[in-house]
Scaffold this motif. Structure first.
Motif, PDB file in Angstrom:
ATOM      1  N   VAL A  82       0.848  -1.205   0.000  1.00 51.56           N
ATOM      2  CA  VAL A  82       0.000   0.000   0.000  1.00 51.56           C
ATOM      3  C   VAL A  82       0.875   1.244   0.000  1.00 51.56           C
ATOM      4  CG1 VAL A  82      -1.656   1.312   1.349  1.00 51.56           C
ATOM      5  CG2 VAL A  82      -1.914  -1.166   1.131  1.00 51.56           C
ATOM      6  N   PHE A  83       0.454   2.246  -0.753  1.00 51.10           N
ATOM      7  CA  PHE A  83       1.116   3.565  -0.693  1.00 51.10           C
ATOM      8  C   PHE A  83       0.035   4.643  -0.716  1.00 51.10           C
ATOM      9  CE2 PHE A  83       0.443   4.963  -5.046  1.00 51.10           C
ATOM     10  CZ  PHE A  83       0.161   3.766  -5.693  1.00 51.10           C
ATOM     11  N   TRP A  84       0.405   5.841  -0.358  1.00 46.23           N
ATOM     12  CA  TRP A  84      -0.566   6.947  -0.327  1.00 46.23           C
ATOM     13  C   TRP A  84      -0.136   8.040  -1.286  1.00 46.23           C
ATOM     14  CZ3 TRP A  84      -4.805   8.068   3.108  1.00 46.23           C
ATOM     15  CH2 TRP A  84      -5.186   6.974   3.912  1.00 46.23           C
ATOM     16  N   SER A  85      -1.127   8.778  -1.762  1.00 51.00           N
ATOM     17  CA  SER A  85      -0.812  10.001  -2.509  1.00 51.00           C
ATOM     18  C   SER A  85      -1.698  11.113  -1.982  1.00 51.00           C
ATOM     19  CB  SER A  85      -1.058   9.795  -4.001  1.00 51.00           C
ATOM     20  OG  SER A  85      -2.434   9.836  -4.267  1.00 51.00           O
ATOM     21  N   ARG A  86      -1.143  12.317  -1.973  1.00 49.99           N
ATOM     22  CA  ARG A  86      -1.919  13.478  -1.505  1.00 49.99           C
ATOM     23  C   ARG A  86      -1.843  14.570  -2.552  1.00 49.99           C
ATOM     24  NH1 ARG A  86      -3.042  14.413   3.930  1.00 49.99           N
ATOM     25  NH2 ARG A  86      -2.406  16.597   3.731  1.00 49.99           N
ATOM     26  N   THR A  87      -2.996  15.161  -2.896  1.00 50.29           N
ATOM     27  CA  THR A  87      -3.039  16.220  -3.899  1.00 50.29           C
ATOM     28  C   THR A  87      -3.844  17.386  -3.342  1.00 50.29           C
ATOM     29  OG1 THR A  87      -3.177  14.448  -5.528  1.00 50.29           O
ATOM     30  CG2 THR A  87      -3.555  16.679  -6.329  1.00 50.29           C
ATOM     31  N   LYS A  88      -3.218  18.558  -3.324  1.00 49.63           N
ATOM     32  CA  LYS A  88      -3.978  19.727  -2.851  1.00 49.63           C
ATOM     33  C   LYS A  88      -4.803  20.257  -4.007  1.00 49.63           C
ATOM     34  CE  LYS A  88      -1.492  21.299   1.114  1.00 49.63           C
ATOM     35  NZ  LYS A  88      -0.024  21.362   1.327  1.00 49.63           N
ATOM     36  N   ILE A  89      -6.073  20.565  -3.710  1.00 51.75           N
ATOM     37  CA  ILE A  89      -6.967  21.054  -4.760  1.00 51.75           C
ATOM     38  C   ILE A  89      -7.686  22.294  -4.253  1.00 51.75           C
ATOM     39  CG2 ILE A  89      -9.112  20.521  -5.987  1.00 51.75           C
ATOM     40  CD1 ILE A  89      -8.040  17.624  -6.160  1.00 51.75           C
ATOM     41  N   ASP A  90      -7.640  23.356  -5.067  1.00 46.71           N
ATOM     42  CA  ASP A  90      -8.398  24.571  -4.726  1.00 46.71           C
ATOM     43  C   ASP A  90      -9.740  24.525  -5.413  1.00 46.71           C
ATOM     44  OD1 ASP A  90      -6.296  25.526  -3.278  1.00 46.71           O
ATOM     45  OD2 ASP A  90      -5.421  26.627  -4.983  1.00 46.71           O
ATOM     46  N   ILE A  91     -10.797  24.591  -4.613  1.00 43.54           N
ATOM     47  CA  ILE A  91     -12.124  24.716  -5.242  1.00 43.54           C
ATOM     48  C   ILE A  91     -12.351  26.199  -5.481  1.00 43.54           C
ATOM     49  CG2 ILE A  91     -14.605  24.466  -4.843  1.00 43.54           C
ATOM     50  CD1 ILE A  91     -13.321  21.802  -5.389  1.00 43.54           C
ATOM     51  N   LEU A  92     -12.608  26.559  -6.709  1.00 45.08           N
ATOM     52  CA  LEU A  92     -12.713  27.982  -7.054  1.00 45.08           C
ATOM     53  C   LEU A  92     -14.118  28.526  -6.817  1.00 45.08           C
ATOM     54  CD1 LEU A  92     -10.712  27.740 -10.389  1.00 45.08           C
ATOM     55  CD2 LEU A  92      -9.857  28.358  -8.134  1.00 45.08           C
ATOM     56  N   LYS A  93     -15.067  27.598  -6.785  1.00 47.30           N
ATOM     57  CA  LYS A  93     -16.454  28.060  -6.667  1.00 47.30           C
ATOM     58  C   LYS A  93     -17.257  26.976  -5.963  1.00 47.30           C
ATOM     59  CE  LYS A  93     -20.218  29.039  -9.719  1.00 47.30           C
ATOM     60  NZ  LYS A  93     -20.672  28.526 -10.976  1.00 47.30           N
ATOM     61  N   SER A  94     -17.978  27.368  -4.902  1.00 46.48           N
ATOM     62  CA  SER A  94     -18.781  26.390  -4.181  1.00 46.48           C
ATOM     63  C   SER A  94     -19.912  25.899  -5.073  1.00 46.48           C
ATOM     64  CB  SER A  94     -19.400  27.015  -2.940  1.00 46.48           C
ATOM     65  OG  SER A  94     -18.385  27.561  -2.150  1.00 46.48           O
ATOM     66  N   PRO A  95     -20.329  24.638  -4.884  1.00 44.12           N
ATOM     67  CA  PRO A  95     -21.425  24.128  -5.709  1.00 44.12           C
ATOM     68  C   PRO A  95     -22.765  24.748  -5.319  1.00 44.12           C
ATOM     69  CG  PRO A  95     -20.818  22.534  -4.056  1.00 44.12           C
ATOM     70  CD  PRO A  95     -19.851  23.668  -3.912  1.00 44.12           C
ATOM     71  N   GLU A  96     -23.673  24.735  -6.221  1.00 44.38           N
ATOM     72  CA  GLU A  96     -25.015  25.192  -5.881  1.00 44.38           C
ATOM     73  C   GLU A  96     -25.640  24.176  -4.948  1.00 44.38           C
ATOM     74  OE1 GLU A  96     -26.945  25.599  -9.673  1.00 44.38           O
ATOM     75  OE2 GLU A  96     -25.143  26.632 -10.400  1.00 44.38           O
ATOM     76  N   SER A  97     -26.591  24.635  -4.160  1.00 51.59           N
ATOM     77  CA  SER A  97     -27.230  23.755  -3.208  1.00 51.59           C
ATOM     78  C   SER A  97     -27.916  22.594  -3.923  1.00 51.59           C
ATOM     79  CB  SER A  97     -28.224  24.596  -2.404  1.00 51.59           C
ATOM     80  OG  SER A  97     -29.339  23.865  -2.072  1.00 51.59           O
ATOM     81  N   LEU A  98     -27.829  21.421  -3.345  1.00 51.76           N
ATOM     82  CA  LEU A  98     -28.397  20.179  -3.892  1.00 51.76           C
ATOM     83  C   LEU A  98     -27.768  19.758  -5.217  1.00 51.76           C
ATOM     84  CD1 LEU A  98     -32.193  20.665  -3.113  1.00 51.76           C
ATOM     85  CD2 LEU A  98     -30.492  19.416  -1.801  1.00 51.76           C
ATOM     86  N   HIS A  99     -26.637  20.401  -5.517  1.00 50.19           N
ATOM     87  CA  HIS A  99     -25.921  20.039  -6.755  1.00 50.19           C
ATOM     88  C   HIS A  99     -24.488  19.700  -6.409  1.00 50.19           C
ATOM     89  CE1 HIS A  99     -27.722  20.067 -10.667  1.00 50.19           C
ATOM     90  NE2 HIS A  99     -28.573  21.022 -10.282  1.00 50.19           N
TER      91      HIS A  99
END
Lengths: 232, 561
Positions: free
Chosen positions: B64-81
């Motif tokens: 087993v090995f791990w990977s980590r990726t930083k991700i910037d969300i630029l825009k929050s999703p719409e509600s219920l989406h």
């Protein structure tokens, strides 16, 4: 009367021979049968002839190849052929008659009678006259011909451009061929009547026909009456 | 149905597909870091991962090995989406988003023990409360038992979960319509080929269409057909094989349509080049694909240019489609240009086939006209004025002179008419019938020409068939062009010989010679009739010679089996 029959069907040639003998009887001097064109041409070159009876389709050869030569000669040519569609071009060349196959005795006799000038009911229009010139056959259009002048056994053809040509046929024979538009106005002259502008009476009861080009042709005393009846 | 309009429709669909895939992104991806080992806290968002590697060498034994990726969300999703995450990752793995397990694809660390599970392309939903604008961490706990050197995220996409699921399916459906059209065309031309087995271009075109269909289906099935990562190479091999087939067949097809000197040699060399590209970098699939397709384009371009230079019909239009596909390649890259280009080239090929079909139809119509003309020619033989009226004239004479003979003559004539009537609408008749026709004709001609005609035959097989009236035509020529012998006769002889390879009829005329001038008419209508009849029945498998001999004339008709 010297006759040459050019026909590749032996049975038909014999039929024609028989009928010719019956028609001409004692007048017949010679009767020859050739079954190919080269043989016929050879015979025409070396023998005197009064009448040629020609089939237009000989062993696959085209009888028109010989027709130009034949009609420029002094004798008359009668075509006996199965190809009725070639009748008009043949008449334009100046053959005396065209007898379609199959023929009976009456029809052939009628043609023979034309040849011996008992009958003069030409119904077809000759458009060309073939003449021999420096060993080659030259065709002259009838519309270029003004009048013919008898010169012994030959005939002088006077043309619209002022030139003269010599034809081997006698004036009588040409008269038979040119019946529809030419008139024998004198024993030595055969004139295209559409060329005549005026008929003049000269002192001493001489009759003259003036042509469009100004030439004057004498009219025979006996012919004048006929002419007046027909044309004046 | 007008097949030419079908590919045009396809093009429009492809254009639609090309424009439907552009949208703004909602995230930004940072470098992925790796670490071998297995600690549950490595999933945490706040972990300090400074000691992690940017690259991971081969992972042994499916550890087993791990990977980590930083991700910037630029825009929050719409509600219920909610957003979803789409991954192409080799191996079996668990997915953590900000420390929370959001999905599982197989059994990491247990691959050697358990059966293969999971799929190469997987989509996961991200809980809505974890996708606020700002930084997030994607952690993957994975093992890579089958391809230990393929660690990493090969493709990643974040978008609305619904769109992630449907967008690719829509794209796939367009491509499947495209593929389906080629499947139908492929079948249509396969059936055409089965009805006319000599038309190899039809078959090649059919196979090309089928390969394009298979290629599209194999490439685009990934979005709905789960494949475990261990089978991925097999899939790529299959795709490469399809491309290899297409890359060879398209230039091969053009080579048949626009033949050039040293065709076999050049085609063999080209096949060698393709196979070289296929094997040179066995696992570099993209390199192979581009190499083979570009070779195909270059070779096809050469062949079609030669065709255009030689002014072969249709070459120019095909050249334009080739150039157009190159323009698309320059403008849009390999993947889009591959399918549009193949579509265009196949349209070009289809156009050539339609030209062929048109040419064949015209040839067929011509052959019908020719057959009718020959039939008329045969009918005319007996009613043409030269034969009929000369015969009737002779007949009149016989009737007048010897009615009994006349009757015999009429009977012979009636028989010939009757025989002509029987063969009039046939293209082949038994030779016995033809001989009877010749004998009757000689009887008639004896009455007409008052000559003796003899007929002899040797080795005749009465059941053999020949085109009608060709011997009769030779006989007519013999009668017309031969001079009778001294006893006023002409003899004809028909000899038949046959070995395994060819059947030969020799028609001899014995006469005193040939009439002068007859030789010039060797290509008269009679001989043309014979040649046309032989062509009608035997195409090019015949030979006809006609020449003078010391005794008369010799005609030879050879028909090759």
């Amino acid at each position: 009367m010297n006759i040459l029959i050019v026909e590749d069907e032996a049975r038909i040639a014999r039929r024609i021979e028989r009928m010719a003998q019956d028609t001409f009887g004692n007048e017949l001097d010679s009767l020859k049968h050739a079954d190919s064109l080269p043989e016929a041409l050879e015979f025409i070159k070396n023998n005197p002839l009064d009448l040629l009876l020609l089939d237009l389709n000989l062993n696959g050869d085209n009888g028109f190849d010989i027709l130009g030569t034949a009609v420029s000669e002094s004798f008359h040519t009668i075509i006996i052929s199965a190809h009725k569609d070639q009748a008009i071009p043949a008449f334009e060349y100046g053959v005396l008659d065209f007898v379609p196959k199959p023929f009976n005795r009456e029809r052939l006799e009628q043609a023979f009678n034309r040849a011996i000038a008992k009958e003069k009911t030409g119904t077809h229009h000759v458009k060309l006259l073939a003449i021999k010139k420096r060993g080659r056959i030259q065709l002259i259009r009838i519309e270029d011909l003004l009048y013919c002048k008898g010169a012994g056994a030959y005939t002088e053809l006077h043309l619209a451009d002022g030139t003269k040509e010599l034809h081997d046929k006698s004036l009588e024979k040409l008269e038979q061929l040119l019946l529809h538009s030419f008139e024998r106005i004198h024993k030595s002259y055969l004139v295209k009547m559409s060329e005549v502008t005026e008929i003049m009476v000269k002192p001493g009861s001489k009759y003259i026909a003036e042509l469009k080009n100004g030439e004057n042709i004498p009219i025979g005393r006996t012919k004048y009456k006929d002419l007046r009846g027909k044309w004046v | 149905m007008n097949l030419r309009s079908l590919p045009a429709t396809l093009l429009v669909l492809m254009a639609l597909f090309a424009t439907s895939c552009s949208k703004g992104t909602v995230y930004e991806e940072h470098v992925t870091l790796f670490k071998t080992g297995d600690r549950q806290e490595w999933a945490a968002k706040s972990l300090n991962d400074q000691g992690w590697n940017k690259y991971l060498a081969t992972v042994e034994d499916g550890r087993v090995f791990w990977s980590r990726t930083k991700i910037d969300i630029l825009k929050s999703p719409e509600s219920l989406h909610p957003y979803g995450l789409q991954l192409e990752v080799y191996g079996e793995y668990e997915v953590f988003w900000d420390g929370v397990l959001i999905g599982k694809n197989g059994n990491p660390g247990q691959e050697a023990k358990l059966a293969p599970e999971g799929k190469l392309w997987a989509t996961f939903s991200i809980p809505e409360h974890l996708t606020a604008e700002g930084e997030h961490v994607l952690a993957i706990r994975a093992s890579l038992y089958y391809f230990p050197d393929h660690a990493g995220i090969w493709s990643l996409d974040i978008d609305h979960y619904d769109d992630l699921l449907t967008d690719r399916l829509i794209e796939t459906s367009y491509m499947h319509i495209f593929a389906g059209a080629f499947l139908i065309i492929s079948f249509y031309f396969l059936f055409l080929f089965m009805n006319n087995k000599n038309e190899y271009p039809t078959l090649i075109f059919s196979i090309c269409c089928f390969l394009v269909f298979s290629l599209v289906l194999t490439v685009f099935s990934e979005y709905y057909f789960p494949i475990h990562y261990r089978y991925h190479v097999i899939r790529l091999q299959i795709i490469s094989l399809f491309l290899l087939g297409i890359s060879f067949l398209i230039p091969f097809y053009f080579s048949i349509q626009f033949p050039y000197p040293r065709l076999r040699l050049l085609l063999t060399l080209y096949a060698g080049v393709l196979i070289f590209i296929f094997f040179i970098k066995h696992h570099a699939f993209d390199f192979r694909a581009v190499g083979m397709v570009l070779s195909m384009w270059c070779f096809s371009f050469g062949v079609v240019s030669y065709g255009a230079y030689k002014k072969v019909r249709g070459a120019r239009l095909v050249l334009v489609t080739l150039l157009l596909s190159m323009v698309i390649f320059m403008a849009s890259g390999f993947v889009i240009s591959l399918y549009t280009g193949l579509g265009l080239i196949l349209i070009g090929m289809l156009y050539l086939l339609s030209l062929n079909i048109k040419a064949q139809r015209l040839a067929y119509e011509n052959s019908l006209v020719q057959s009718t003309r020959l039939r008329l020619e045969l009918l005319k033989k007996n009613i043409q004025p030269h034969f009929l009226l000369n015969t009737l004239t002779s007949l009149i004479d016989w009737v007048e002179e010897s009615p009994k003979k006349g009757v015999l003559f009429i009977e012979a004539l009636a028989k010939e008419f009757d025989l002509f009537n029987q063969i009039e609408d046939q293209t082949l008749i038994p030779v016995a019938q033809e001989i009877e026709l010749c004998r009757t004709h000689l009887e008639i001609m004896e009455y007409r020409k008052e000559m003796r005609y003899y007929w002899e035959e040797e080795g005749i097989d009465p059941q053999q068939k020949i085109p009608p009236a060709i011997l009769h035509t030779l006989l007519e020529n013999g009668i017309t062009h031969s001079l009778p012998r001294e006893d006023n006769s002409i003899k004809f002889k028909l000899v038949y010989e046959s070995d395994g390879k060819c059947k030969c009829y020799t028609f001899l005329t014995f006469a005193a010679g040939v009439r002068p001038g007859a030789g010039n008419k060797a290509e008269g209508t009679g001989l043309k009739y014979i040649r046309a009849r032989l062509t009608e029945s035997y195409h090019s498998r015949w030979d006809f010679t006609s020449k003078a001999t010391p005794d008369g004339w010799e005609n030879k008709i050879k028909v090759y089996c």
